[in-house]
Design an enzyme around this catalytic site. Structure first.
Site, PDB file in Angstrom:
ATOM      1  N   GLU A 189       6.332 -13.833 -13.454  1.00 56.45           N
ATOM      2  CA  GLU A 189       5.672 -12.747 -12.724  1.00 56.45           C
ATOM      3  C   GLU A 189       5.046 -11.690 -13.635  1.00 56.45           C
ATOM      4  O   GLU A 189       4.079 -11.060 -13.254  1.00 56.45           O
ATOM      5  CB  GLU A 189       6.576 -12.107 -11.681  1.00 56.45           C
ATOM      6  CG  GLU A 189       7.704 -11.263 -12.201  1.00 56.45           C
ATOM      7  CD  GLU A 189       8.545 -10.647 -11.086  1.00 56.45           C
ATOM      8  OE1 GLU A 189       8.038 -10.364 -10.001  1.00 56.45           O
ATOM      9  OE2 GLU A 189       9.749 -10.435 -11.334  1.00 56.45           O
ATOM     10  N   HIS A 246      16.634 -35.452 -13.114  1.00 57.89           N
ATOM     11  CA  HIS A 246      16.063 -36.038 -11.901  1.00 57.89           C
ATOM     12  C   HIS A 246      14.582 -35.700 -11.759  1.00 57.89           C
ATOM     13  O   HIS A 246      14.039 -35.783 -10.656  1.00 57.89           O
ATOM     14  CB  HIS A 246      16.843 -35.555 -10.678  1.00 57.89           C
ATOM     15  CG  HIS A 246      18.277 -35.976 -10.709  1.00 57.89           C
ATOM     16  ND1 HIS A 246      18.666 -37.280 -10.486  1.00 57.89           N
ATOM     17  CD2 HIS A 246      19.408 -35.292 -11.002  1.00 57.89           C
ATOM     18  CE1 HIS A 246      19.983 -37.370 -10.611  1.00 57.89           C
ATOM     19  NE2 HIS A 246      20.457 -36.175 -10.932  1.00 57.89           N
ATOM     20  N   LYS A 286       5.452  -4.035  -5.303  1.00 55.82           N
ATOM     21  CA  LYS A 286       6.902  -3.863  -5.355  1.00 55.82           C
ATOM     22  C   LYS A 286       7.550  -4.110  -4.003  1.00 55.82           C
ATOM     23  O   LYS A 286       8.630  -4.663  -3.903  1.00 55.82           O
ATOM     24  CB  LYS A 286       7.192  -2.439  -5.830  1.00 55.82           C
ATOM     25  CG  LYS A 286       8.656  -2.119  -5.996  1.00 55.82           C
ATOM     26  CD  LYS A 286       9.176  -2.698  -7.268  1.00 55.82           C
ATOM     27  CE  LYS A 286      10.648  -2.480  -7.450  1.00 55.82           C
ATOM     28  NZ  LYS A 286      11.214  -3.478  -8.369  1.00 55.82           N
ATOM     29  N   ARG A 337       3.383   0.099  -5.175  1.00 57.61           N
ATOM     30  CA  ARG A 337       3.239  -0.589  -3.891  1.00 57.61           C
ATOM     31  C   ARG A 337       1.932  -1.357  -3.769  1.00 57.61           C
ATOM     32  O   ARG A 337       1.741  -2.150  -2.847  1.00 57.61           O
ATOM     33  CB  ARG A 337       3.312   0.431  -2.745  1.00 57.61           C
ATOM     34  CG  ARG A 337       4.590   1.214  -2.709  1.00 57.61           C
ATOM     35  CD  ARG A 337       4.560   2.215  -1.595  1.00 57.61           C
ATOM     36  NE  ARG A 337       4.528   1.571  -0.307  1.00 57.61           N
ATOM     37  CZ  ARG A 337       5.603   1.196   0.369  1.00 57.61           C
ATOM     38  NH1 ARG A 337       6.796   1.413  -0.114  1.00 57.61           N
ATOM     39  NH2 ARG A 337       5.491   0.615   1.547  1.00 57.61           N
ATOM     40  N   LYS A 396      11.247 -13.859 -13.798  1.00 53.43           N
ATOM     41  CA  LYS A 396      10.843 -12.708 -14.620  1.00 53.43           C
ATOM     42  C   LYS A 396       9.688 -13.090 -15.532  1.00 53.43           C
ATOM     43  O   LYS A 396       8.727 -12.365 -15.664  1.00 53.43           O
ATOM     44  CB  LYS A 396      12.003 -12.180 -15.489  1.00 53.43           C
ATOM     45  CG  LYS A 396      13.111 -11.429 -14.790  1.00 53.43           C
ATOM     46  CD  LYS A 396      12.721 -10.095 -14.218  1.00 53.43           C
ATOM     47  CE  LYS A 396      12.154 -10.189 -12.851  1.00 53.43           C
ATOM     48  NZ  LYS A 396      12.985 -10.162 -11.699  1.00 53.43           N
ATOM     49  N   CYS A 426       0.839  -1.183   0.000  1.00 52.86           N
ATOM     50  CA  CYS A 426       0.000   0.000   0.000  1.00 52.86           C
ATOM     51  C   CYS A 426       0.883   1.246   0.000  1.00 52.86           C
ATOM     52  O   CYS A 426       1.970   1.238   0.559  1.00 52.86           O
ATOM     53  CB  CYS A 426      -0.946   0.113   1.193  1.00 52.86           C
ATOM     54  SG  CYS A 426      -1.989  -1.312   1.436  1.00 52.86           S
ATOM     55  N   ASN A 478      -1.062   1.545   6.073  1.00 53.72           N
ATOM     56  CA  ASN A 478      -0.270   0.551   5.355  1.00 53.72           C
ATOM     57  C   ASN A 478       0.292  -0.394   6.401  1.00 53.72           C
ATOM     58  O   ASN A 478       1.008   0.039   7.299  1.00 53.72           O
ATOM     59  CB  ASN A 478       0.867   1.256   4.596  1.00 53.72           C
ATOM     60  CG  ASN A 478       1.890   0.277   4.061  1.00 53.72           C
ATOM     61  OD1 ASN A 478       1.558  -0.862   3.751  1.00 53.72           O
ATOM     62  ND2 ASN A 478       3.125   0.711   3.944  1.00 53.72           N
ATOM     63  N   GLY A 479      -0.068  -1.664   6.314  1.00 53.28           N
ATOM     64  CA  GLY A 479       0.415  -2.638   7.306  1.00 53.28           C
ATOM     65  C   GLY A 479      -0.695  -3.583   7.699  1.00 53.28           C
ATOM     66  O   GLY A 479      -1.722  -3.671   7.011  1.00 53.28           O
ATOM     67  N   TRP A 488      -2.958  -2.576  -1.616  1.00 51.86           N
ATOM     68  CA  TRP A 488      -2.682  -3.981  -1.944  1.00 51.86           C
ATOM     69  C   TRP A 488      -3.373  -4.768  -0.842  1.00 51.86           C
ATOM     70  O   TRP A 488      -2.967  -4.718   0.317  1.00 51.86           O
ATOM     71  CB  TRP A 488      -1.181  -4.241  -1.952  1.00 51.86           C
ATOM     72  CG  TRP A 488      -0.816  -5.622  -2.425  1.00 51.86           C
ATOM     73  CD1 TRP A 488      -0.600  -6.016  -3.709  1.00 51.86           C
ATOM     74  CD2 TRP A 488      -0.599  -6.778  -1.615  1.00 51.86           C
ATOM     75  NE1 TRP A 488      -0.279  -7.353  -3.749  1.00 51.86           N
ATOM     76  CE2 TRP A 488      -0.263  -7.851  -2.473  1.00 51.86           C
ATOM     77  CE3 TRP A 488      -0.657  -7.041  -0.248  1.00 51.86           C
ATOM     78  CZ2 TRP A 488       0.006  -9.134  -2.025  1.00 51.86           C
ATOM     79  CZ3 TRP A 488      -0.383  -8.326   0.208  1.00 51.86           C
ATOM     80  CH2 TRP A 488      -0.052  -9.352  -0.677  1.00 51.86           C
ATOM     81  N   GLU A 490      16.315 -16.611 -11.981  1.00 54.21           N
ATOM     82  CA  GLU A 490      15.858 -15.234 -12.171  1.00 54.21           C
ATOM     83  C   GLU A 490      15.095 -15.088 -13.503  1.00 54.21           C
ATOM     84  O   GLU A 490      14.070 -14.406 -13.564  1.00 54.21           O
ATOM     85  CB  GLU A 490      17.064 -14.275 -12.104  1.00 54.21           C
ATOM     86  CG  GLU A 490      16.773 -12.809 -12.314  1.00 54.21           C
ATOM     87  CD  GLU A 490      15.801 -12.191 -11.311  1.00 54.21           C
ATOM     88  OE1 GLU A 490      15.441 -12.841 -10.325  1.00 54.21           O
ATOM     89  OE2 GLU A 490      15.377 -11.047 -11.544  1.00 54.21           O
TER      90      GLU A 490
END
Ligand code: M6R
Length: 612
Positions: free
Chosen positions: A492, A508, A607, A27, A489, A2, A99-100, A73, A485
């Site tokens: 997401e 395996h 983010k 955010r 990318k 947020c 926010n939290g 968020w 990575e």
């Protein structure tokens, strides 16, 4: 997560708040809202992005020179109009953004319900604003005092901004665990979850510490107290942030801009730290802790997501160059595992935002056991650099795209410098190899630039595989974290299922997935594992998988086997991750654009993950 914004002063608050919310949208972006006071208290909020809020509020009265805004968020309650912030108290007098997470909201809510409070939303925030109202009424105290008492009763994390209808001259802000920055102007104050909504109005900022509450008055006066009622002297710092770093600068997306910034951001990470002419490496931030590294029996690296991948690269670097055993841990697992931590352990915490809740909690745990904590963060003044003993900023500049790109290469640059500095201090690296590596590192920005110039080729490959449903990424040694990575990318931002694996592990299990529809991205650059990776490519080909390989310029062997290749300049294998990741970033970017995905704000993500 947020984003929160606040303003009090002579200017119209709405344009400042909306612009600030756009800056903080990274955010969270599932709903947004504002509250403005101009005689009457006007609260506008809706599901969707900040632009939806602007449309919603278009014809409405937006006057007022005190106001707050929020981009959400969701944690408690689905993203909808009712759950969007700001939230008003039952009487409608007090309005709050948050926010939290208030962890003990349920018992407080029960108590308040018994006292006839009715809740419209499913949020913990509405519980907090009503708790404040209840205290204010029952104890006949000021809003500031009611907030202070309420914050002593809540458990969890918060950054809040609150004001009341009857007092247009005061904004109250408080924080614990979630970030909050106050911009100090001429008889005006700006508030933001970070400095991005503030930077164009003032360079003077105060980073509020945990459990501090500030009262910001229209007269220009500011008072800060702890929630235990201890007065604090406000400490004003100067912001270094540049405004143009917050704009797209002609690029269609922040992610693409940030990918293209890497030659510059890697240089900025090295600036003043690597001197190739003199043959020196000096990370001033860890100078006082060099001994702790040299004597360390072990390094523990903690981080999440992309930062954890950078940590994996560092595992190879520190073990190889400085001969110190390294363990790389997901901060979220480490913090709850009752890990064995010794006083002579050095813990390196990596985080772009400097706010990741799990990484912060893991730091606190390691600190409580006496370990030395070194931070590697991008956002100056964020919580993690404040919680660590020492560290180095990456200086990559603001990263706004939710998918991390330039932060990753900046983190690896710092970790490489750190490993070199410690290797030199320990005497584990020959002078010749040391000089060879710093000379090579010095020219990495040009090599990254050369890869960027292959963008068109990469875009053409993206077009071929944009409709894939699954993808496999393989690498070995230094390029294994790059495979992880690359897969992160792709998944997401384009929502294609992708897995990264050490190339040799494929047989395996994942090999069972391979058929003629499966694209397998292999990092097959020159290095100690090259021949082995070639054998892994053969294994994929034998099962009709499609190979897209990142190879060193001039390669002929892999070129003969792969369906497509992307060449990158030759580099020492210690430094290959810095250049091999670039085509994978570009590829994911193009695939996501072609699939019509929101590249900078992928669904369900934010983010800065300030909740666990
Ligand atoms: O700010 P941090 O580096 O602590 O963030 C860690 C992760 O949340 C972050 O890297 C995330 O995985 C990104 N979306 C990756 O692109």
């Amino acid at each position: 997560m947020c984003g929160i914004v606040g303003y009090i002063g002579d200017k119209e608050a709405y344009p400042i708040i909306i612009k600030g919310l756009h800056r903080l949208e990274y955010r969270g972006y599932d709903s947004a809202g504002v509250a403005l006071l101009n005689g009457s208290l006007n609260v506008y909020k809706c599901k969707g992005k900040v632009s939806d809020l602007e449309t919603f509020a278009k014809e409405k009265d937006k006057k007022g020179n005190i106001g707050i805004g929020h981009t959400r968020w969701a944690t408690h309650g689905e993203p909808n109009d009712v759950n969007a912030h700001p939230h008003c108290s039952q009487s409608g007098d007090i309005v709050l953004i948050h926010n939290g997470i208030i962890e003990n909201y349920a018992p407080i809510k029960q108590e308040l319900k018994k006292r006839s409070y009715v809740f419209k939303s499913e949020t913990d925030t509405e519980v907090l604003v009503n708790l404040i109202e209840d205290i204010k009424k029952n104890e006949s105290v000021s809003l500031f005092e009611a907030v202070r008492i309420a914050l002593n009763q809540v458990v969890g994390a918060y950054a809040i901004v609150v004001f009341e209808k009857s007092n247009p001259d005061e904004l109250i802000a408080a924080k614990k665990g979630s970030p909050l920055v106050i911009g100090v102007g001429e008889k005006e104050f700006f508030i933001g979850s970070d400095a991005t909504p503030i930077v164009e109005y003032t360079k003077n900022v105060i980073y509020l510490e945990d459990e501090e509450i500030a009262v910001l008055k229209r007269s220009g006066e500011i008072k800060i107290k702890t929630i235990k009622n201890k007065a604090k002297t406000p400490y004003i710092e100067e912001l270094e942030m540049k405004l143009d770093t917050l704009e797209k600068g002609g690029f269609p997306h922040f992610m693409l801009k940030e990918i293209y910034e890497q030659p510059r951001s890697i240089k900025d990470s090295m600036r003043g730290r690597l001197n190739a002419t003199k043959g020196t490496v000096n990370l001033g931030g860890i100078a006082d802790y060099e001994k702790a590294f040299v004597n360390a029996k072990r390094i523990i690296i903690i981080g999440c997501g992309t930062s954890w991948h950078a940590g994996l690269v560092a595992e190879y670097l520190f073990e190889d160059l400085a001969r110190i055993p390294v363990e790389v841990e997901y901060a979220s697992e480490f913090r709850y595992r009752n890990p064995v931590i010794h006083e002579d352990d050095v813990v390196i915490a990596i985080s772009q935002s400097g706010e990741t809740a799990d990484t912060l909690a893991a730091i606190e745990l390691a600190k409580s056991k006496g370990a030395t904590i070194i931070g590697i963060c991008n956002v100056v003044g964020s919580s993690i650099p404040r919680a660590t003993h020492a560290g180095s900023y990456t200086h990559a500049g603001p990263e706004i795209g939710v998918a991390s790109t330039k932060a990753f290469t900046a983190q690896i640059t710092i970790l490489t410098l750190m490993a070199l500095q410690i290797a030199q201090a320990k005497g584990t690296l020959s002078r010749t190899k040391f000089h060879e590596l710093i000379n090579e590192l010095n020219v990495i920005p040009e090599k990254v630039q050369a890869v960027l110039e292959r963008n068109k080729e990469i875009e053409a490959i993206a077009k071929i595989y944009k409709d894939a449903r699954n993808a496999l990424y393989l690498g070995r040694g230094y390029t294994f974290p790059v495979a992880l990575e690359g897969a992160l990318k792709l998944k997401e931002i384009s929502y294609i299922h992708a897995e990264g694996y050490p190339a040799a592990e494929m047989k395996h299990g994942p090999i069972a997935l391979i058929d003629e529809n499966m694209p397998v991205f292999v990092i097959a650059t020159q290095g100690t594992s090259y021949e082995k990776v070639v054998s892994n490519i053969q294994e994929v080909k034998a099962r009709k998988g499609k190979i897209i390989a990142v190879v060193t310029e001039g390669d002929t062997v892999v070129k003969g086997l792969a369906d497509y290749t992307i060449e990158v300049p030759q580099a020492d294998e210690h430094l290959v991750p810095l250049i091999a990741v670039i085509p994978l970033q570009l590829l994911s970017y193009h695939v996501a654009v072609m699939r019509g995905c929101n590249v900078d704000q992928p669904r369900n993500l934010a983010k800065s993950v300030t909740v666990e």
